[in-house]
Design an enzyme around this catalytic site. Structure first.
Site, PDB file in Angstrom:
ATOM      1  N   ARG A 162      -4.721  29.056   6.058  1.00 37.62           N
ATOM      2  CA  ARG A 162      -4.683  28.825   7.640  1.00 37.62           C
ATOM      3  C   ARG A 162      -5.985  28.304   7.977  1.00 37.62           C
ATOM      4  O   ARG A 162      -6.352  28.650   9.278  1.00 37.62           O
ATOM      5  CB  ARG A 162      -3.849  29.707   8.412  1.00 37.62           C
ATOM      6  CG  ARG A 162      -2.566  29.596   8.165  1.00 37.62           C
ATOM      7  CD  ARG A 162      -1.605  30.335   9.423  1.00 37.62           C
ATOM      8  NE  ARG A 162      -0.385  30.434   9.001  1.00 37.62           N
ATOM      9  CZ  ARG A 162       0.016  31.729   8.211  1.00 37.62           C
ATOM     10  NH1 ARG A 162      -0.783  32.532   8.092  1.00 37.62           N
ATOM     11  NH2 ARG A 162       1.277  31.733   7.963  1.00 37.62           N
ATOM     12  N   LYS A 193     -13.925  16.077  12.475  1.00 41.49           N
ATOM     13  CA  LYS A 193     -12.675  15.403  11.801  1.00 41.49           C
ATOM     14  C   LYS A 193     -12.481  15.674  10.398  1.00 41.49           C
ATOM     15  O   LYS A 193     -13.415  15.280   9.963  1.00 41.49           O
ATOM     16  CB  LYS A 193     -12.707  13.976  12.462  1.00 41.49           C
ATOM     17  CG  LYS A 193     -12.415  13.735  13.633  1.00 41.49           C
ATOM     18  CD  LYS A 193     -12.263  12.114  13.995  1.00 41.49           C
ATOM     19  CE  LYS A 193     -12.076  11.891  15.370  1.00 41.49           C
ATOM     20  NZ  LYS A 193     -12.120  10.438  15.666  1.00 41.49           N
ATOM     21  N   GLU A 251     -23.243   2.453  10.380  1.00 44.08           N
ATOM     22  CA  GLU A 251     -22.641   3.505  11.382  1.00 44.08           C
ATOM     23  C   GLU A 251     -23.889   3.638  12.236  1.00 44.08           C
ATOM     24  O   GLU A 251     -23.876   4.104  13.430  1.00 44.08           O
ATOM     25  CB  GLU A 251     -22.175   4.651  10.574  1.00 44.08           C
ATOM     26  CG  GLU A 251     -20.847   4.734   9.647  1.00 44.08           C
ATOM     27  CD  GLU A 251     -19.661   4.642  10.320  1.00 44.08           C
ATOM     28  OE1 GLU A 251     -19.610   4.396  11.569  1.00 44.08           O
ATOM     29  OE2 GLU A 251     -18.706   4.841   9.769  1.00 44.08           O
ATOM     30  N   GLU A 300     -11.184  13.923  21.415  1.00 44.83           N
ATOM     31  CA  GLU A 300     -10.934  12.573  21.708  1.00 44.83           C
ATOM     32  C   GLU A 300      -9.682  12.326  22.567  1.00 44.83           C
ATOM     33  O   GLU A 300      -8.767  11.762  22.328  1.00 44.83           O
ATOM     34  CB  GLU A 300     -10.622  11.963  20.374  1.00 44.83           C
ATOM     35  CG  GLU A 300     -10.927  10.337  20.481  1.00 44.83           C
ATOM     36  CD  GLU A 300     -11.063   9.651  19.152  1.00 44.83           C
ATOM     37  OE1 GLU A 300     -11.565  10.186  17.915  1.00 44.83           O
ATOM     38  OE2 GLU A 300     -10.310   8.539  19.024  1.00 44.83           O
ATOM     39  N   ARG A 349     -14.663   9.989  23.547  1.00 43.45           N
ATOM     40  CA  ARG A 349     -15.210  10.281  22.171  1.00 43.45           C
ATOM     41  C   ARG A 349     -14.726   8.764  21.288  1.00 43.45           C
ATOM     42  O   ARG A 349     -15.120   8.435  20.238  1.00 43.45           O
ATOM     43  CB  ARG A 349     -14.553  11.274  21.391  1.00 43.45           C
ATOM     44  CG  ARG A 349     -14.864  11.548  19.727  1.00 43.45           C
ATOM     45  CD  ARG A 349     -14.639  12.741  19.091  1.00 43.45           C
ATOM     46  NE  ARG A 349     -14.961  12.793  17.715  1.00 43.45           N
ATOM     47  CZ  ARG A 349     -14.914  13.724  16.868  1.00 43.45           C
ATOM     48  NH1 ARG A 349     -14.642  14.931  17.387  1.00 43.45           N
ATOM     49  NH2 ARG A 349     -15.340  13.672  15.570  1.00 43.45           N
ATOM     50  N   ASN A 385     -15.250   5.105  17.724  1.00 44.04           N
ATOM     51  CA  ASN A 385     -14.558   4.231  16.966  1.00 44.04           C
ATOM     52  C   ASN A 385     -14.826   2.804  17.079  1.00 44.04           C
ATOM     53  O   ASN A 385     -13.977   1.777  16.434  1.00 44.04           O
ATOM     54  CB  ASN A 385     -13.094   4.441  17.284  1.00 44.04           C
ATOM     55  CG  ASN A 385     -12.616   6.009  16.883  1.00 44.04           C
ATOM     56  OD1 ASN A 385     -12.832   6.483  15.815  1.00 44.04           O
ATOM     57  ND2 ASN A 385     -11.808   6.358  17.813  1.00 44.04           N
ATOM     58  N   HIS A 442     -14.012   0.158  14.476  1.00 42.52           N
ATOM     59  CA  HIS A 442     -13.000   0.730  13.412  1.00 42.52           C
ATOM     60  C   HIS A 442     -11.833   0.198  13.509  1.00 42.52           C
ATOM     61  O   HIS A 442     -11.090   0.300  12.463  1.00 42.52           O
ATOM     62  CB  HIS A 442     -13.137   2.030  13.690  1.00 42.52           C
ATOM     63  CG  HIS A 442     -14.022   2.856  12.949  1.00 42.52           C
ATOM     64  ND1 HIS A 442     -15.766   2.712  13.660  1.00 42.52           N
ATOM     65  CD2 HIS A 442     -14.586   3.625  11.897  1.00 42.52           C
ATOM     66  CE1 HIS A 442     -16.587   3.358  12.507  1.00 42.52           C
ATOM     67  NE2 HIS A 442     -15.847   4.146  11.782  1.00 42.52           N
ATOM     68  N   HIS A 445     -10.889  -0.524   9.658  1.00 38.62           N
ATOM     69  CA  HIS A 445      -9.837  -0.022   8.936  1.00 38.62           C
ATOM     70  C   HIS A 445      -8.729  -1.043   8.610  1.00 38.62           C
ATOM     71  O   HIS A 445      -8.441  -0.929   7.327  1.00 38.62           O
ATOM     72  CB  HIS A 445      -9.015   1.166   9.797  1.00 38.62           C
ATOM     73  CG  HIS A 445      -9.634   2.449   9.955  1.00 38.62           C
ATOM     74  ND1 HIS A 445      -9.672   3.321  11.201  1.00 38.62           N
ATOM     75  CD2 HIS A 445     -10.884   2.891   9.325  1.00 38.62           C
ATOM     76  CE1 HIS A 445     -10.624   4.269  11.008  1.00 38.62           C
ATOM     77  NE2 HIS A 445     -11.374   4.204   9.969  1.00 38.62           N
ATOM     78  N   HIS A 495     -16.135   0.914   3.327  1.00 35.49           N
ATOM     79  CA  HIS A 495     -16.121   1.464   4.796  1.00 35.49           C
ATOM     80  C   HIS A 495     -17.250   0.963   5.925  1.00 35.49           C
ATOM     81  O   HIS A 495     -16.822   0.385   6.763  1.00 35.49           O
ATOM     82  CB  HIS A 495     -15.625   2.865   4.847  1.00 35.49           C
ATOM     83  CG  HIS A 495     -15.700   3.520   6.303  1.00 35.49           C
ATOM     84  ND1 HIS A 495     -14.502   3.311   6.901  1.00 35.49           N
ATOM     85  CD2 HIS A 495     -16.249   4.204   7.396  1.00 35.49           C
ATOM     86  CE1 HIS A 495     -14.639   3.727   8.439  1.00 35.49           C
ATOM     87  NE2 HIS A 495     -15.869   4.242   8.301  1.00 35.49           N
TER      88      HIS A 495
END
Ligand SMILES: NC(=O)c1ccc[n+]([C@@H]2O[C@H](COP(=O)([O-])OP(=O)(O)OC[C@H]3O[C@@H](n4cnc5c(N)ncnc54)[C@H](O)[C@@H]3O)[C@@H](O)[C@H]2O)c1
Ligand SMILES: [Zn+2]
Length: 348
Positions: free
Chosen positions: A108, A130, A172, A224, A228, A232, A235, A239, A251
């Site tokens: 956990r 993330k 990026e 997000e 936030r 992206n 993206h 993607h 990527h």
């Protein structure tokens, strides 16, 4: 880097890798250390901690999967690792995403430290919390927010990175400039020669600037719920391009192309200042990155792939768009806007 549960140090300097042992003692005294890398990084970079166990998984985005997650988790169980274990994710963004997710779920949740070894992981993936894996239907569809307890960026580690991967991560950084800081874009342009030579001091400055921009957005909206989403930018299309090319496009390459295409869509519908996409494309070009989709691309496959994007709302494909270079568009109070698929198709 600040977040809901506290904060963690981000150390960025040439030679920082040698400080890992001291950092582990400081933050995780008496913990068992397991260093995890993909097989390529494990062969290229010696373990920074002699006494640590080292696990590896096959390199490549294709292996950022639940299968790799299960294997690493089983190996930790076989090693009888307890909650007094700290994982060191040493590698690119695939490694930090995957190992961070193993750390998020093992017993956990156990602590982890990120030691990024690609440009992309240094300027982006290692910071922000993330973590996750891909599924056949799309990237990053299973994951968790689980921050590392420290991030150690040593630009010296970039020395063994193949040229193409070294370059792609710079996309990026272009994204950070395009969404938040036009001055940073100028700085990138005036440093292209040193960047190409992997000058460790210039790269430390680049990572510092990118991560400061990213951290300012993340600490304000960690989950997000709103702003936030601007991280992206590019993206939604990226993607889909990665998926439609079966990950032949890296990527970062896809992010650069996605940024240009999404910005062209925004320009053509009057939502972004004209010339912004050209400016991004020129910047990508001077960093030896592609700005156009590859020829022979299956446009329908790209459009189909976009239908499963996480940012979609009520079946409408949405993207975080620019209003001009260095600023993002706020649309009806939201940080993403509908993407016109007909316009996009005409650009593919
Ligand atoms: N969590 C986030 O916020 C976030 C942000 C951006 C990207 N990402 C994720 O990052 C991933 C892409 O990361 P990446 O581009 O770093 O890919 P990657 O981790 O696959 O690394 C690229 C290649 O370089 C090799 N490599 C890495 N470091 C090396 C070194 N120093 N020397 C020699 N070889 C080395 C790897 O083995 C791999 O083959 C994607 O899955 C993306 O979704 C996550
Ligand atoms: Zn990205």
């Amino acid at each position: 880097m600040r977040h809901r549960g506290g904060s963690y140090p981000v150390v960025i300097r040439p030679g920082a890798n040698a400080e890992l042992a001291a950092l582990l003692v400081e933050r995780h005294r008496d913990h068992r250390v397991v260093v995890v890398s993909d097989t390529t990084v494990a062969a290229a970079i010696p373990s920074p901690i002699d006494s640590a166990e080292r696990l590896s998984f096959p390199a490549g985005e294709r292996h950022k999967t639940r299968k790799s997650w299960a294997q690493l988790t089983d190996e930790l169980i076989a090693l009888r690792c307890g909650r007094d274990t700290v994982l060191v994710a040493m590698g690119g963004g695939v490694t930090t995403d995957l190992v961070g997710f193993v750390a998020a779920t093992f017993l956990r949740g156990i602590p982890w430290i990120a030691v990024p070894t690609t440009t992309l992981a240094m300027v982006d993936a290692a910071v922000g919390g993330k973590t996750g894996v891909d599924t056949r239907l799309g990237k990053n569809l299973v994951g968790a927010v689980h921050h590392p307890s420290a991030v150690l960026v040593d630009p010296v580690l970039l020395a063994t990175l193949p040229e193409r991967h070294y370059r792609e991560g710079l996309a990026e950084a272009v994204k950070h400039a395009a969404i938040l800081d036009a001055g940073y874009g100028d700085w990138l342009l005036s440093n292209v020669a040193a960047i190409a030579l992997r000058d460790v001091n210039v790269m430390a400055a680049l990572v510092t600037r990118s991560l400061a921009l990213k951290a300012s957005v993340v600490s304000e909206d960690e989950l997000e719920l709103g702003r936030r989403a601007i991280l992206n930018a590019g993206h939604t299309v990226a993607h889909a391009l990665e998926q439609a090319t079966n990950y032949v496009l890296a990527h970062g390459e896809a992010v650069g192309i996605g940024l240009v295409l999404e910005t062209r869509c925004a320009e053509s519908t009057g939502r972004c200042a004209l010339g912004t996409a050209d400016r991004i494309a020129a910047m990508l070009g001077s960093l030896s990155l592609p700005s156009e989709p590859p020829s022979g691309l299956d446009a329908s496959a790209v459009i189909t792939a976009m239908q499963t994007d996480k940012k979609n709302r009520a079946g409408v494909v949405r993207a975080a768009l620019l209003s001009k270079f260095g600023a993002t568009l706020r649309d009806d109070g939201k940080w993403t806007s509908p993407l016109d698929l007909d316009v996009l198709r005409s650009l593919l």
